[in-house]
Design a protein around this motif. Structure first.
Motif, short mmCIF file in Angstrom:
data_model
loop_
_atom_site.label_atom_id
_atom_site.label_comp_id
_atom_site.label_asym_id
_atom_site.label_seq_id
_atom_site.Cartn_x
_atom_site.Cartn_y
_atom_site.Cartn_z
N GLY A 13 0.88 -1.03 -0.04
CA GLY A 13 -0.04 0.04 -0.07
C GLY A 13 0.80 1.24 -0.20
N TYR A 14 0.28 2.43 -0.07
CA TYR A 14 0.88 3.48 -0.04
C TYR A 14 0.06 4.67 0.69
CZ TYR A 14 3.60 7.81 -1.56
OH TYR A 14 4.42 9.02 -1.43
N ASN A 15 -0.83 5.46 -0.45
CA ASN A 15 -1.56 6.40 -0.16
C ASN A 15 -3.16 6.61 -0.59
OD1 ASN A 15 -1.19 7.08 -2.80
ND2 ASN A 15 -0.39 9.16 -2.29
N ARG A 16 -3.62 5.42 -1.13
CA ARG A 16 -4.79 5.33 -1.70
C ARG A 16 -5.84 4.43 -0.78
NH1 ARG A 16 -3.08 2.84 -7.50
NH2 ARG A 16 -2.51 1.36 -6.31
N PHE A 17 -6.46 5.23 0.08
CA PHE A 17 -7.20 4.48 1.31
C PHE A 17 -8.65 3.61 0.48
CE2 PHE A 17 -10.81 4.24 4.06
CZ PHE A 17 -10.56 3.56 5.15
N ASP A 18 -9.15 4.27 -0.59
CA ASP A 18 -10.29 3.51 -1.07
C ASP A 18 -9.85 2.48 -1.77
OD1 ASP A 18 -8.84 5.01 -2.91
OD2 ASP A 18 -10.42 5.60 -4.32
N LYS A 19 -9.09 2.22 -2.50
CA LYS A 19 -8.59 1.18 -3.22
C LYS A 19 -8.07 0.26 -2.13
CE LYS A 19 -7.26 3.27 -7.46
NZ LYS A 19 -8.03 4.50 -7.07
N PHE A 20 -7.22 0.53 -1.10
CA PHE A 20 -6.82 -0.47 -0.05
C PHE A 20 -7.73 -1.06 0.73
CE2 PHE A 20 -5.68 -1.24 4.29
CZ PHE A 20 -4.44 -2.44 4.26
N SER A 21 -8.82 -0.17 1.04
CA SER A 21 -10.14 -1.03 1.67
C SER A 21 -10.83 -1.54 0.97
CB SER A 21 -10.87 0.28 2.09
OG SER A 21 -11.38 1.01 1.35
N ARG A 22 -10.87 -1.49 -0.25
CA ARG A 22 -11.59 -2.58 -1.29
C ARG A 22 -11.21 -3.95 -1.48
NH1 ARG A 22 -13.39 -1.57 -7.54
NH2 ARG A 22 -14.33 -3.74 -7.75
N CYS A 23 -9.53 -3.74 -1.49
CA CYS A 23 -8.65 -4.83 -1.37
C CYS A 23 -8.96 -5.54 -0.14
CB CYS A 23 -7.22 -4.54 -1.85
SG CYS A 23 -6.22 -5.87 -1.79
N ILE A 24 -8.76 -5.09 0.87
CA ILE A 24 -8.58 -5.77 2.12
C ILE A 24 -10.02 -6.52 2.33
CG2 ILE A 24 -9.18 -4.01 3.63
CD1 ILE A 24 -6.69 -5.33 5.52
N ASN A 25 -11.28 -5.74 2.24
CA ASN A 25 -12.41 -6.03 2.40
C ASN A 25 -12.91 -7.26 1.70
OD1 ASN A 25 -13.87 -4.39 4.31
ND2 ASN A 25 -13.44 -2.74 2.97
N THR A 26 -12.21 -7.41 0.34
CA THR A 26 -12.41 -8.49 -0.56
C THR A 26 -11.93 -9.80 -0.03
OG1 THR A 26 -12.74 -7.10 -2.61
CG2 THR A 26 -12.20 -9.42 -2.65
N LEU A 27 -10.81 -9.64 0.48
CA LEU A 27 -9.99 -10.64 1.37
C LEU A 27 -10.88 -11.27 2.43
CD1 LEU A 27 -6.33 -9.45 1.21
CD2 LEU A 27 -7.30 -11.01 -0.49
N GLU A 28 -11.32 -10.32 3.09
CA GLU A 28 -12.09 -10.84 4.41
C GLU A 28 -13.47 -11.68 3.79
OE1 GLU A 28 -15.26 -10.84 7.40
OE2 GLU A 28 -15.43 -9.77 5.56
N GLU A 29 -14.10 -11.04 2.73
CA GLU A 29 -15.11 -11.74 2.18
C GLU A 29 -14.78 -13.25 1.87
OE1 GLU A 29 -16.31 -9.06 -0.80
OE2 GLU A 29 -17.20 -7.48 0.75
N GLN A 30 -13.52 -13.14 1.18
CA GLN A 30 -13.25 -14.59 0.49
C GLN A 30 -12.69 -15.57 1.59
OE1 GLN A 30 -10.28 -13.05 -2.03
NE2 GLN A 30 -11.72 -12.99 -3.93
N GLY A 31 -12.84 -15.06 3.09
CA GLY A 31 -12.25 -16.07 3.93
C GLY A 31 -11.07 -16.15 4.36
N LEU A 32 -10.04 -15.21 4.06
CA LEU A 32 -8.84 -15.03 4.40
C LEU A 32 -8.72 -14.30 5.58
CD1 LEU A 32 -7.92 -14.10 0.60
CD2 LEU A 32 -6.71 -16.01 2.01
N LYS A 33 -7.63 -14.37 6.48
CA LYS A 33 -7.43 -13.99 7.73
C LYS A 33 -6.11 -13.49 7.98
CE LYS A 33 -11.59 -15.01 9.06
NZ LYS A 33 -12.82 -13.91 9.16
N ASN A 34 -5.07 -14.08 7.45
CA ASN A 34 -3.64 -13.85 7.64
C ASN A 34 -2.89 -12.70 6.90
OD1 ASN A 34 -1.19 -14.20 8.78
ND2 ASN A 34 -0.49 -16.00 7.65
N ILE A 35 -3.47 -11.41 7.13
CA ILE A 35 -3.02 -10.15 6.12
C ILE A 35 -1.56 -9.48 6.76
CG2 ILE A 35 -3.87 -8.57 5.07
CD1 ILE A 35 -5.30 -10.86 4.43
N TYR A 36 -1.00 -9.50 5.85
CA TYR A 36 0.30 -8.34 5.94
C TYR A 36 0.03 -7.31 5.17
CZ TYR A 36 2.76 -12.49 8.57
OH TYR A 36 3.28 -13.39 9.17
#
Length: 324
Positions: A13-36
């Motif tokens: 990541g860097y400075n794009r909160f809207d894009k970052f939040s979409r990415c991490i929300n999608t991972l959560e919806e897919q059942g992924l938990k172990n995020i760096y």
């Protein structure tokens, strides 16, 4: 197969909160938990403000995710920033998936990553897994061994990333002509060597060309899933290099949940046509006679001189604006 919730995922990541939040929300919806999460350091107050928002979101999120954060103290740019983040990630994990903050991949692609990361763990010829390659047959659900890798949604192993870093360190002081001669004959272009040297000197702010160079020079392959299994939504003014999707000529509307039977994985093409690598910064070379080789040598000297001037200019600029 690796338990999906335990599969390590890195978001750059860097400075794009809207894009970052979409990415991490999608991972959560897919059942992924172990995020760096690795965030390159800020350049200005705007970056600081957005990065604080991203970090607070990660620390206080209600998504029930296990999030580890690396927030770099200074801005390393689009080359050293990702290299730093990926290296940190692989110090913590023996394998994993890497996403930029404007990329999502399908759940079935993630499932396939988890299978292939285990299946090819000890395979020395495969050093990455790509979520797509626009040149592969989009109707055939299969896997290809391709001599190039794609950075928009990929996976690899810690040992193989370390192999790349050691190789890159070993050749970092080579001149353009020496880099040129490392390339296999079919890819031996002075322009390609100039591209790699430009990255090594941080005159080109990109990291992915060097990883592809490691693939090609060391005769390694990327397992590539047929079709478009990812979606990139960052083609706008916030992008550093690709701010217009027309520049990449990839139809991400073909993004889909592909049904790949893990028991019927077929490598239908061990080497796709060489034209498949042209968009990854490596073009094919024609037969060279003595005259053309002399021209290439002169080009290498010319590029080296230009690089020298650019470095002198850059250092003078830094010295002039340095504040004691």
């Amino acid at each position: 197969m690796i338990n999906i919730k335990d599969l390590p995922i890195l978001i750059l990541g860097y400075n794009r909160f809207d894009k970052f939040s979409r990415c991490i929300n999608t991972l959560e919806e897919q059942g992924l938990k172990n995020i760096y999460v690795s965030i390159d350091g800020p350049k200005n107050e705007f970056d600081k403000k957005v990065q604080k928002k991203i970090i607070n979101f990660c620390l206080n999120n209600s998504l029930n995710l296990d999030i580890k954060i690396q927030n770099l103290n200074k801005n390393y740019g689009c080359r050293l920033g990702p290299i730093n983040g990926i290296t940190w990630f692989f110090k913590e994990n023996k394998y994993g998936v890497i996403l930029e903050d404007d990329v999502i991949i399908s759940r079935k692609c993630i499932d396939l990553f988890s299978i292939l990361l285990e299946e090819y763990y000890f395979n020395e010829n495969i050093i990455s897994i790509s979520s797509f390659n626009e040149f592969t047959n989009k109707k055939i659900e299969s896997i290809y061994e391709v001599p190039v890798w794609r950075s928009w949604g990929w996976a690899s192993w810690a040992e193989k990333w370390q192999m790349h870093l050691k190789f890159s360190n070993r050749i970092k002081n080579l001149n353009i002509w020496q880099i040129y001669n490392l390339l296999p004959k079919e890819y031996r272009l002075i322009e390609t060597a100039e591209l790699i040297k430009s990255c090594q000197l941080n005159l080109m702010d990109a990291w992915d060309y060097e990883f592809n160079f490691s693939h090609i020079v060391n005769n390694k392959k990327s397992l590539t899933i047929g079709g478009i299994n990812n979606y990139v939504y960052g083609f706008d003014n916030s992008a550093t290099h690709t701010d217009n999707i027309k520049n990449v000529d990839i139809d991400f509307k073909l993004f889909c949940e592909r049904n790949v039977d893990e028991f019927k994985i077929q490598k239908l093409e061990k080497n796709k046509e060489i034209s498949t690598i042209s968009k990854c910064g490596f073009s094919t070379s024609k037969y060279k006679n003595i005259f053309s080789l002399k021209i290439d040598l002169l080009k290498s000297l010319f590029f080296s001189f230009i690089f020298y001037l650019r470095i002198v200019k850059r250092n003078a600029f830094k010295k002039f604006y340095c504040v004691e």
